[in-house]
Design a protein around this motif. Structure first.
Motif, PDB file in Angstrom:
ATOM      1  N   GLY A 139       4.372  -1.753  -1.099  1.00  0.00           N
ATOM      2  CA  GLY A 139       3.358  -2.111  -1.827  1.00  0.00           C
ATOM      3  C   GLY A 139       1.902  -2.767  -1.199  1.00  0.00           C
ATOM      4  O   GLY A 139       1.167  -3.153  -1.914  1.00  0.00           O
ATOM      5  N   PHE A 140       2.055  -2.761   0.212  1.00  0.00           N
ATOM      6  CA  PHE A 140       0.815  -3.262   0.923  1.00  0.00           C
ATOM      7  C   PHE A 140      -0.251  -2.325   0.692  1.00  0.00           C
ATOM      8  O   PHE A 140       0.053  -0.937   0.712  1.00  0.00           O
ATOM      9  CB  PHE A 140       1.318  -3.435   2.395  1.00  0.00           C
ATOM     10  N   THR A 141      -1.617  -2.517   0.980  1.00  0.00           N
ATOM     11  CA  THR A 141      -2.688  -1.833   0.917  1.00  0.00           C
ATOM     12  C   THR A 141      -3.471  -1.922   2.040  1.00  0.00           C
ATOM     13  O   THR A 141      -3.672  -2.974   2.452  1.00  0.00           O
ATOM     14  CB  THR A 141      -3.762  -1.990  -0.503  1.00  0.00           C
ATOM     15  N   GLN A 142      -3.795  -0.858   2.762  1.00  0.00           N
ATOM     16  CA  GLN A 142      -4.492  -1.094   4.072  1.00  0.00           C
ATOM     17  C   GLN A 142      -5.942  -1.482   3.777  1.00  0.00           C
ATOM     18  O   GLN A 142      -6.606  -0.823   2.793  1.00  0.00           O
ATOM     19  CB  GLN A 142      -4.515   0.158   4.604  1.00  0.00           C
ATOM     20  N   VAL A 143      -6.399  -2.353   4.279  1.00  0.00           N
ATOM     21  CA  VAL A 143      -7.940  -2.733   4.172  1.00  0.00           C
ATOM     22  C   VAL A 143      -8.653  -1.840   4.638  1.00  0.00           C
ATOM     23  O   VAL A 143      -8.403  -1.398   5.974  1.00  0.00           O
ATOM     24  CB  VAL A 143      -7.997  -4.134   4.966  1.00  0.00           C
ATOM     25  N   ALA A 144      -9.818  -1.629   4.327  1.00  0.00           N
ATOM     26  CA  ALA A 144     -10.942  -0.403   4.792  1.00  0.00           C
ATOM     27  C   ALA A 144     -11.249  -0.728   6.225  1.00  0.00           C
ATOM     28  O   ALA A 144     -11.090  -1.971   6.472  1.00  0.00           O
ATOM     29  CB  ALA A 144     -12.265  -0.580   3.921  1.00  0.00           C
TER      30      ALA A 144
END
Length: 187
Positions: A139-144
């Motif tokens: 569920g983690f999203t990579q930051v731009a």
């Protein structure tokens, strides 16, 4: 921190807070699993051992609280959490190489993320694609790319060379404005 019973082979697996007596096992697991970074991360960021005992002691003194995944054969995985300002950081998440792929990391991250009321941040090496995929599966999203460096400078104490070769993942996901709001509240 709570203890969580896991459904191991004999039902004896447990996730529990690390204690002083676990220090050697925690260090051994980190260094054994970190071998995956050898030849993958920039050569100037690799050192032998990957985490010296003094560094582990400094991390604990800085507030990293470890949880251990313990089986009937001993500790097989570790994961730390560090409260920093208005967020929680997942720190030093490692499972013994021979136990990887058996759900220990999944159990540890679920245990540490359960009931969290603050954003959770993870910093890892950009080249460690397996680690990035692991966090994204949970569920983690990579930051731009350009937004990661300010987060790393705000929440971690790492050299610029490491910032240049790392990524940040968040739960819940943060866009540029969300990351800016989070950093503005860091004090």
């Amino acid at each position: 921190m709570k203890t969580t019973k896991q459904g191991g082979e004999k039902g004896s697996d447990v996730i529990r807070p690390a204690c002083a007596e676990d220090r050697a096992a925690v260090l051994a697991i980190i260094n054994a699993a970190a071998e995956a970074y050898r030849g993958v991360i920039p050569a100037d960021r690799w050192h032998e051992p990957y985490m010296p005992a003094e560094e582990l002691d400094a991390e604990i003194a800085a507030g990293v609280v470890f949880s251990c995944y313990e089986t009937g054969q001993g500790i097989a995985g570790v994961m730390g959490v560090q409260r920093r300002y208005n967020a929680d950081l997942i720190r030093h998440a490692y499972v013994l190489p021979e136990r990887q792929g058996h759900g220990l990391g999944t159990a540890l991250i679920a245990h540490l993320c359960r009931d969290r009321e603050r954003p959770i941040l993870v910093g890892t090496w950009r080249a460690a694609e397996w680690a990035i995929r692991f966090y994204e599966r949970h569920g983690f999203t990579q930051v731009a790319g350009e937004d990661a460096a300010p987060l790393l400078r705000t929440y971690w104490t790492v050299p610029e060379r490491q910032i240049a070769t790392s990524v940040v993942l968040t739960l819940p996901g943060l866009d540029r404005e969300g990351a800016a709001r989070l950093m503005a509240g860091a004090s």
